[in-house]
Write a protein that holds these residues in place. Structure first.
Motif, short mmCIF file in Angstrom:
data_model
loop_
_atom_site.label_atom_id
_atom_site.label_comp_id
_atom_site.label_asym_id
_atom_site.label_seq_id
_atom_site.Cartn_x
_atom_site.Cartn_y
_atom_site.Cartn_z
N ALA A 96 58.43 -5.03 48.52
CA ALA A 96 57.66 -4.44 47.42
C ALA A 96 56.94 -3.17 47.86
CB ALA A 96 56.65 -5.45 46.87
N ALA A 97 56.50 -3.12 49.11
CA ALA A 97 55.80 -1.94 49.61
C ALA A 97 56.76 -0.79 49.88
CB ALA A 97 55.03 -2.28 50.88
N SER A 98 58.05 -1.07 50.01
CA SER A 98 59.00 -0.01 50.33
C SER A 98 59.72 0.52 49.10
CB SER A 98 60.02 -0.51 51.35
OG SER A 98 60.80 -1.55 50.78
N LEU A 99 59.40 0.05 47.92
CA LEU A 99 60.02 0.54 46.68
C LEU A 99 59.01 1.29 45.84
CD1 LEU A 99 62.06 -2.59 45.54
CD2 LEU A 99 62.95 -0.51 46.55
N TYR A 100 59.48 2.33 45.14
CA TYR A 100 58.63 3.02 44.17
C TYR A 100 59.50 3.50 43.02
CZ TYR A 100 60.30 7.46 46.13
OH TYR A 100 61.08 8.50 46.55
N ASN A 101 58.90 3.60 41.83
CA ASN A 101 59.60 4.02 40.62
C ASN A 101 59.15 5.40 40.20
OD1 ASN A 101 61.16 1.71 40.20
ND2 ASN A 101 59.46 0.67 39.19
N VAL A 102 60.10 6.20 39.75
CA VAL A 102 59.82 7.50 39.17
C VAL A 102 60.30 7.44 37.73
CG1 VAL A 102 60.21 9.97 39.32
CG2 VAL A 102 60.14 8.60 41.41
N GLY A 154 60.82 8.81 33.64
CA GLY A 154 61.37 10.00 33.03
C GLY A 154 60.31 11.08 32.87
N GLY A 155 60.67 12.32 33.13
CA GLY A 155 59.72 13.42 33.02
C GLY A 155 58.82 13.55 34.22
N GLU A 156 59.13 12.85 35.28
CA GLU A 156 58.33 12.92 36.50
C GLU A 156 59.26 13.12 37.70
OE1 GLU A 156 56.30 9.19 36.61
OE2 GLU A 156 54.71 9.86 35.26
N ARG A 157 58.70 13.63 38.76
CA ARG A 157 59.39 13.74 40.05
C ARG A 157 58.42 13.26 41.12
NH1 ARG A 157 62.66 14.25 36.86
NH2 ARG A 157 64.22 15.85 36.56
N ALA A 158 58.96 12.78 42.23
CA ALA A 158 58.13 12.28 43.32
C ALA A 158 58.30 13.18 44.53
CB ALA A 158 58.51 10.86 43.68
N VAL A 159 57.19 13.64 45.07
CA VAL A 159 57.18 14.39 46.32
C VAL A 159 56.76 13.40 47.40
CG1 VAL A 159 56.13 16.31 47.55
CG2 VAL A 159 56.62 16.52 45.13
N ILE A 160 57.54 13.33 48.47
CA ILE A 160 57.30 12.36 49.53
C ILE A 160 56.56 13.04 50.68
CG2 ILE A 160 58.35 10.71 51.13
CD1 ILE A 160 58.75 10.03 48.21
N PHE A 161 55.44 12.44 51.07
CA PHE A 161 54.70 12.90 52.24
C PHE A 161 54.97 11.93 53.38
CE2 PHE A 161 50.98 12.80 55.01
CZ PHE A 161 50.99 14.11 55.44
N ASP A 162 55.49 12.46 54.48
CA ASP A 162 55.78 11.68 55.68
C ASP A 162 54.71 12.00 56.72
OD1 ASP A 162 56.90 10.93 58.27
OD2 ASP A 162 58.79 10.65 57.19
N ARG A 163 54.14 10.99 57.35
CA ARG A 163 53.06 11.20 58.33
C ARG A 163 53.53 11.99 59.55
NH1 ARG A 163 48.52 7.67 57.30
NH2 ARG A 163 49.11 6.16 55.73
N PHE A 164 54.81 11.93 59.85
CA PHE A 164 55.32 12.61 61.04
C PHE A 164 55.93 13.97 60.73
CE2 PHE A 164 55.87 8.00 61.98
CZ PHE A 164 54.84 7.92 62.89
N ARG A 165 56.60 14.10 59.57
CA ARG A 165 57.30 15.34 59.22
C ARG A 165 56.62 16.16 58.14
NH1 ARG A 165 63.07 13.21 57.83
NH2 ARG A 165 61.84 11.49 57.03
N GLY A 166 55.57 15.65 57.52
CA GLY A 166 54.90 16.37 56.45
C GLY A 166 55.59 16.14 55.12
N ASP A 168 64.28 12.21 42.05
CA ASP A 168 64.47 12.20 40.60
C ASP A 168 64.04 10.86 40.02
OD1 ASP A 168 65.51 14.75 40.62
OD2 ASP A 168 67.58 14.07 40.89
N GLU A 169 64.34 10.66 38.73
CA GLU A 169 63.99 9.41 38.08
C GLU A 169 64.75 8.25 38.70
OE1 GLU A 169 65.59 11.48 35.29
OE2 GLU A 169 63.79 12.50 34.64
N GLY A 170 64.12 7.09 38.69
CA GLY A 170 64.76 5.88 39.19
C GLY A 170 63.90 5.17 40.21
N THR A 171 64.49 4.16 40.83
CA THR A 171 63.82 3.40 41.88
C THR A 171 64.33 3.88 43.23
OG1 THR A 171 63.68 1.49 40.42
CG2 THR A 171 63.40 1.08 42.77
N HIS A 172 63.40 4.12 44.14
CA HIS A 172 63.75 4.69 45.44
C HIS A 172 63.07 3.90 46.56
CE1 HIS A 172 65.33 8.22 43.36
NE2 HIS A 172 64.25 8.16 42.60
#
Length: 149
Positions: A43-49, A51-63, A70-74
């Motif tokens: 559950a902690a490793s899944l996230y939903n995006v 419609g009409g949204e995008r997710a920007v991923i912040f990585d602690r090591f790479r920024g 895009d939309e969907g489950t990632h």
């Protein structure tokens, strides 16, 4: 004497049943703990995006990672990566501004602005301005535009 033997047999069978039940509950508790830990990790490793949204991923090591989701489950790596959801739909904003006329009178003008971020620049927008980019940028731009009018 037979009754005593029967009572002893009953006590022995009750003890055996209690021990068997205790062993069964102990193994059930172990499997439930493993299943609970595994379920919370998934559950902690899944996230939903949505419609009409995008997710920007912040990585602690790479920024900030170079590609927005895009939309969907990632999937993401828990405690290393965090997903920041950005709204990319067109949004109206009313921005009031008090401006002066040529004859030095103050006039209140309200400007309605339709904005949305550039999809290709989401990572740069997030890195430089944050999630509240429109609150930081729009007031200064619209004040300059309204003063020119």
């Amino acid at each position: 004497e037979r009754e005593r033997e029967r009572e002893r047999e009953r006590e022995m069978s009750q003890k055996a049943a209690a021990e068997m039940l205790a062993r069964g509950l102990s193994s059930l508790a172990k499997y439930a703990a493993v299943l609970g830990i595994g379920g919370s990790a998934v559950a902690a490793s899944l996230y939903n995006v949505d419609g009409g949204e995008r997710a920007v991923i912040f990585d602690r090591f790479r920024g900030v990672l170079p590609v927005a989701s895009d939309e969907g489950t990632h999937f993401l790596v828990p405690w290393v990566q965090t997903a920041h959801i950005m709204d990319v739909k067109i949004r109206p904003r009313l921005i009031p501004s008090a401006t002066g006329t040529k004859d030095l009178q103050m006039v209140e003008i309200v400007l309605r602005v339709l904005t949305r971020p550039d999809m290709n620049m989401l990572q740069t927008i997030f890195r430089n301005l944050g999630l509240d980019y429109d609150e930081r940028v729009l007031p200064s731009i619209t004040n300059e535009v309204l003063k020119a009018v």
